[in-house]
Write a protein that holds these residues in place. Structure first.
Motif, PDB file in Angstrom:
ATOM      1  N   LEU A 174       0.866  -1.174   0.000  1.00 37.96           N
ATOM      2  CA  LEU A 174       0.000   0.000   0.000  1.00 37.96           C
ATOM      3  C   LEU A 174       0.900   1.220   0.000  1.00 37.96           C
ATOM      4  N   VAL A 175       0.790   2.040  -1.034  1.00 41.88           N
ATOM      5  CA  VAL A 175       1.654   3.210  -1.137  1.00 41.88           C
ATOM      6  C   VAL A 175       0.824   4.481  -1.016  1.00 41.88           C
ATOM      7  N   TYR A 176       1.489   5.555  -0.622  1.00 41.92           N
ATOM      8  CA  TYR A 176       0.812   6.829  -0.433  1.00 41.92           C
ATOM      9  C   TYR A 176       0.479   7.472  -1.779  1.00 41.92           C
ATOM     10  N   VAL A 215      -0.697  -1.420 -10.606  1.00 48.59           N
ATOM     11  CA  VAL A 215      -1.686  -0.899  -9.656  1.00 48.59           C
ATOM     12  C   VAL A 215      -2.910  -1.809  -9.655  1.00 48.59           C
ATOM     13  N   LEU A 216      -3.296  -2.271  -8.458  1.00 46.55           N
ATOM     14  CA  LEU A 216      -4.471  -3.143  -8.327  1.00 46.55           C
ATOM     15  C   LEU A 216      -5.730  -2.344  -8.009  1.00 46.55           C
ATOM     16  N   GLU A 217      -5.581  -1.306  -7.178  1.00 45.25           N
ATOM     17  CA  GLU A 217      -6.740  -0.528  -6.751  1.00 45.25           C
ATOM     18  C   GLU A 217      -6.267   0.842  -6.274  1.00 45.25           C
ATOM     19  N   ILE A 218      -7.085   1.863  -6.542  1.00 41.02           N
ATOM     20  CA  ILE A 218      -6.740   3.216  -6.096  1.00 41.02           C
ATOM     21  C   ILE A 218      -7.803   3.695  -5.123  1.00 41.02           C
ATOM     22  N   PHE A 219      -7.337   4.219  -3.983  1.00 40.50           N
ATOM     23  CA  PHE A 219      -8.236   4.775  -2.966  1.00 40.50           C
ATOM     24  C   PHE A 219      -8.101   6.293  -2.994  1.00 40.50           C
ATOM     25  N   ASN A 220      -8.681   6.963  -2.018  1.00 34.74           N
ATOM     26  CA  ASN A 220      -8.658   8.424  -1.993  1.00 34.74           C
ATOM     27  C   ASN A 220      -7.228   8.976  -1.949  1.00 34.74           C
ATOM     28  N   LYS A 221      -6.409   8.452  -1.013  1.00 33.30           N
ATOM     29  CA  LYS A 221      -5.043   8.967  -0.863  1.00 33.30           C
ATOM     30  C   LYS A 221      -4.011   7.846  -0.818  1.00 33.30           C
ATOM     31  N   ALA A 222      -4.348   6.706  -1.405  1.00 29.84           N
ATOM     32  CA  ALA A 222      -3.418   5.573  -1.383  1.00 29.84           C
ATOM     33  C   ALA A 222      -3.688   4.652  -2.563  1.00 29.84           C
ATOM     34  N   SER A 223      -2.712   3.820  -2.880  1.00 26.87           N
ATOM     35  CA  SER A 223      -2.850   2.858  -3.979  1.00 26.87           C
ATOM     36  C   SER A 223      -2.355   1.490  -3.521  1.00 26.87           C
ATOM     37  N   ARG A 288       1.954 -19.037  -2.304  1.00 30.54           N
ATOM     38  CA  ARG A 288       1.475 -17.722  -1.871  1.00 30.54           C
ATOM     39  C   ARG A 288       1.291 -17.692  -0.363  1.00 30.54           C
ATOM     40  N   ALA A 289       1.577 -16.524   0.210  1.00 28.31           N
ATOM     41  CA  ALA A 289       1.307 -16.290   1.636  1.00 28.31           C
ATOM     42  C   ALA A 289       0.103 -15.354   1.705  1.00 28.31           C
ATOM     43  N   PRO A 290      -0.999 -15.810   2.299  1.00 28.95           N
ATOM     44  CA  PRO A 290      -2.215 -14.979   2.352  1.00 28.95           C
ATOM     45  C   PRO A 290      -1.935 -13.588   2.922  1.00 28.95           C
ATOM     46  N   ILE A 291      -2.678 -12.608   2.441  1.00 33.47           N
ATOM     47  CA  ILE A 291      -2.511 -11.245   2.958  1.00 33.47           C
ATOM     48  C   ILE A 291      -2.947 -11.227   4.425  1.00 33.47           C
ATOM     49  N   PRO A 292      -2.092 -10.751   5.339  1.00 32.70           N
ATOM     50  CA  PRO A 292      -2.416 -10.781   6.770  1.00 32.70           C
ATOM     51  C   PRO A 292      -3.698 -10.017   7.104  1.00 32.70           C
ATOM     52  N   GLU A 293      -4.339 -10.449   8.171  1.00 33.20           N
ATOM     53  CA  GLU A 293      -5.629  -9.884   8.573  1.00 33.20           C
ATOM     54  C   GLU A 293      -5.541  -8.378   8.829  1.00 33.20           C
ATOM     55  N   GLU A 294      -4.465  -7.939   9.526  1.00 32.90           N
ATOM     56  CA  GLU A 294      -4.361  -6.505   9.853  1.00 32.90           C
ATOM     57  C   GLU A 294      -4.164  -5.670   8.586  1.00 32.90           C
ATOM     58  N   PHE A 295      -3.553  -6.268   7.573  1.00 28.87           N
ATOM     59  CA  PHE A 295      -3.343  -5.621   6.271  1.00 28.87           C
ATOM     60  C   PHE A 295      -4.703  -5.464   5.578  1.00 28.87           C
ATOM     61  N   GLN A 296      -5.490  -6.540   5.588  1.00 27.55           N
ATOM     62  CA  GLN A 296      -6.811  -6.504   4.946  1.00 27.55           C
ATOM     63  C   GLN A 296      -7.746  -5.516   5.637  1.00 27.55           C
ATOM     64  N   LYS A 297      -7.678  -5.474   6.980  1.00 31.98           N
ATOM     65  CA  LYS A 297      -8.539  -4.544   7.719  1.00 31.98           C
ATOM     66  C   LYS A 297      -8.221  -3.095   7.364  1.00 31.98           C
ATOM     67  N   TYR A 298      -6.918  -2.808   7.184  1.00 33.97           N
ATOM     68  CA  TYR A 298      -6.527  -1.440   6.844  1.00 33.97           C
ATOM     69  C   TYR A 298      -7.008  -1.069   5.430  1.00 33.97           C
ATOM     70  N   ILE A 299      -6.995  -2.043   4.528  1.00 31.27           N
ATOM     71  CA  ILE A 299      -7.537  -1.794   3.178  1.00 31.27           C
ATOM     72  C   ILE A 299      -9.016  -1.412   3.276  1.00 31.27           C
ATOM     73  N   GLN A 300      -9.757  -2.110   4.153  1.00 33.92           N
ATOM     74  CA  GLN A 300     -11.184  -1.786   4.335  1.00 33.92           C
ATOM     75  C   GLN A 300     -11.364  -0.376   4.893  1.00 33.92           C
ATOM     76  N   ILE A 301     -10.449   0.043   5.783  1.00 34.63           N
ATOM     77  CA  ILE A 301     -10.506   1.420   6.320  1.00 34.63           C
ATOM     78  C   ILE A 301     -10.312   2.426   5.190  1.00 34.63           C
ATOM     79  N   LEU A 302      -9.351   2.145   4.295  1.00 32.34           N
ATOM     80  CA  LEU A 302      -9.106   3.053   3.169  1.00 32.34           C
ATOM     81  C   LEU A 302     -10.309   3.114   2.235  1.00 32.34           C
ATOM     82  N   LYS A 303     -10.978   1.979   2.071  1.00 34.07           N
ATOM     83  CA  LYS A 303     -12.155   1.933   1.187  1.00 34.07           C
ATOM     84  C   LYS A 303     -13.310   2.764   1.752  1.00 34.07           C
ATOM     85  N   SER A 304     -13.388   2.800   3.079  1.00 40.00           N
ATOM     86  CA  SER A 304     -14.514   3.514   3.707  1.00 40.00           C
ATOM     87  C   SER A 304     -14.194   4.990   3.906  1.00 40.00           C
TER      88      SER A 304
END
Length: 304
Positions: A174-176, A215-223, A288-304
């Motif tokens: 996740l980049v700025y 780039v997989l997905e773009i959020f408001n202030k992060a990619s 593959r190593a699954p994306i960690p839970e705390e990583f996924q939760k932060y993605i959801q925060i960016l989406k909201s």
């Protein structure tokens, strides 16, 4: 017993940093060891303690005491990591964020190696006592997939494959900011930062470093991006995204702590996938190593 050395600064060494002067005199000492010697007052300039960044002057006397290496006795210890795959030659593991790979100055306990010794019956010995089985590394705060060698045959083959760039690694980061270019290639030269010696930097005199990204997905202030390093320089992905103005979120060293975003729980970089040929059978393997839970939760925060 300490080994004792005394040098007088010659005109050609004037204005050099103290740590660089010592490195030239003792190339076998790591930068970390030199920094520690200076910090612990084993290095004296005109018989007084000094700093690593001090610019030495002509005629100054530099006294260096080198204590014997600390005897490291690595005992098996319960360290949290997942074994994704294992056979007689190799293991593929998933390292959590926050765990140092092997003992080093300043961090001798609770490393991944302590856990490997407990969970895996055999490990290659080429890496020595403090790096058994280790053929490549991840930064402490990077999570994800790692290859481990269980014998010397596998170790040699895997090291050679990394050297020949035959092992492909893919990271998720996740980049700025909003990365407008959907796919790209970052190509620079990376070397040790001339002042902040624990950092790496883009330098003309550095080593070639190449990273492809998508780039997989773009959020408001992060990619959210996939990053594929072709070369394996220290901190390469972190330096490269910082260099193009999009530091990895949570990266306190390369500018990834941003006040206009919710604070990330960690460095948002994860080694997601590895592709290689088995060192003995030559079979193509991908894990593959699954994306960690705390990583996924932060993605959801960016989406909201």
């Amino acid at each position: 017993m300490n080994q004792e050395y005394l040098f007088e600064v010659s005109p050609k060494d004037e204005a050099k940093r103290l740590d660089l002067f010592i490195k030239e005199k003792f190339p076998e000492l790591s930068r970390n060891r030199i920094q520690a010697l200076i910090k612990e007052n084993y290095v004296l300039v005109n018989f007084k303690p000094s700093k690593a960044s001090y610019k030495i002057k002509r005629g100054e006397k530099i006294k260096i005491l080198i204590p014997p290496d600390k005897e490291i006795d690595i005992q098996p210890r319960e360290i949290p990591f997942e074994i994704i795959y294992e056979d007689e030659d190799i293991a593929v593991i998933n390292k959590p964020s926050g765990i140092v790979v092997h003992p080093a100055p300043g961090h001798y306990e609770d490393t991944l190696v302590h856990g490997l010794i407990l969970k895996l019956k055999n490990l290659s010995g080429i890496g020595g006592k403090i790096r058994p089985g280790i053929v490549h590394r991840l930064d402490k705060d990077t999570s994800g997939i790692m290859l481990v060698a269980k014998n010397d045959f596998a170790h040699k083959k895997l090291v050679e494959a990394f050297k020949e760039r035959l092992i492909e690694k893919t990271y998720i980061a996740l980049v700025y900011g909003r990365l407008i270019q959907k796919k790209g290639k970052i190509e620079t030269f990376i070397g040790r930062h001339p002042v902040a010696r624990k950092k790496m930097a883009v330098l003309k005199e550095g080593k070639l470093a190449i990273t492809f990204y998508e780039v997989l997905e773009i959020f408001n202030k992060a990619s959210l991006v996939l990053a594929k390093p072709v070369t394996g320089r220290t901190h390469q992905i972190r330096v490269h995204f910082s260099y193009i103005g999009h530091p990895i979120l949570g990266d306190s060293i390369y500018g990834g702590l941003k006040h206009d975003l919710f604070k990330p729980p960690r460095l948002m970089l994860h080694a997601y996938e590895i592709f290689f040929k088995h060192p003995r059978t030559n079979e193509a393997m991908k894990f593959r190593a699954p994306i960690p839970e705390e990583f996924q939760k932060y993605i959801q925060i960016l989406k909201s």
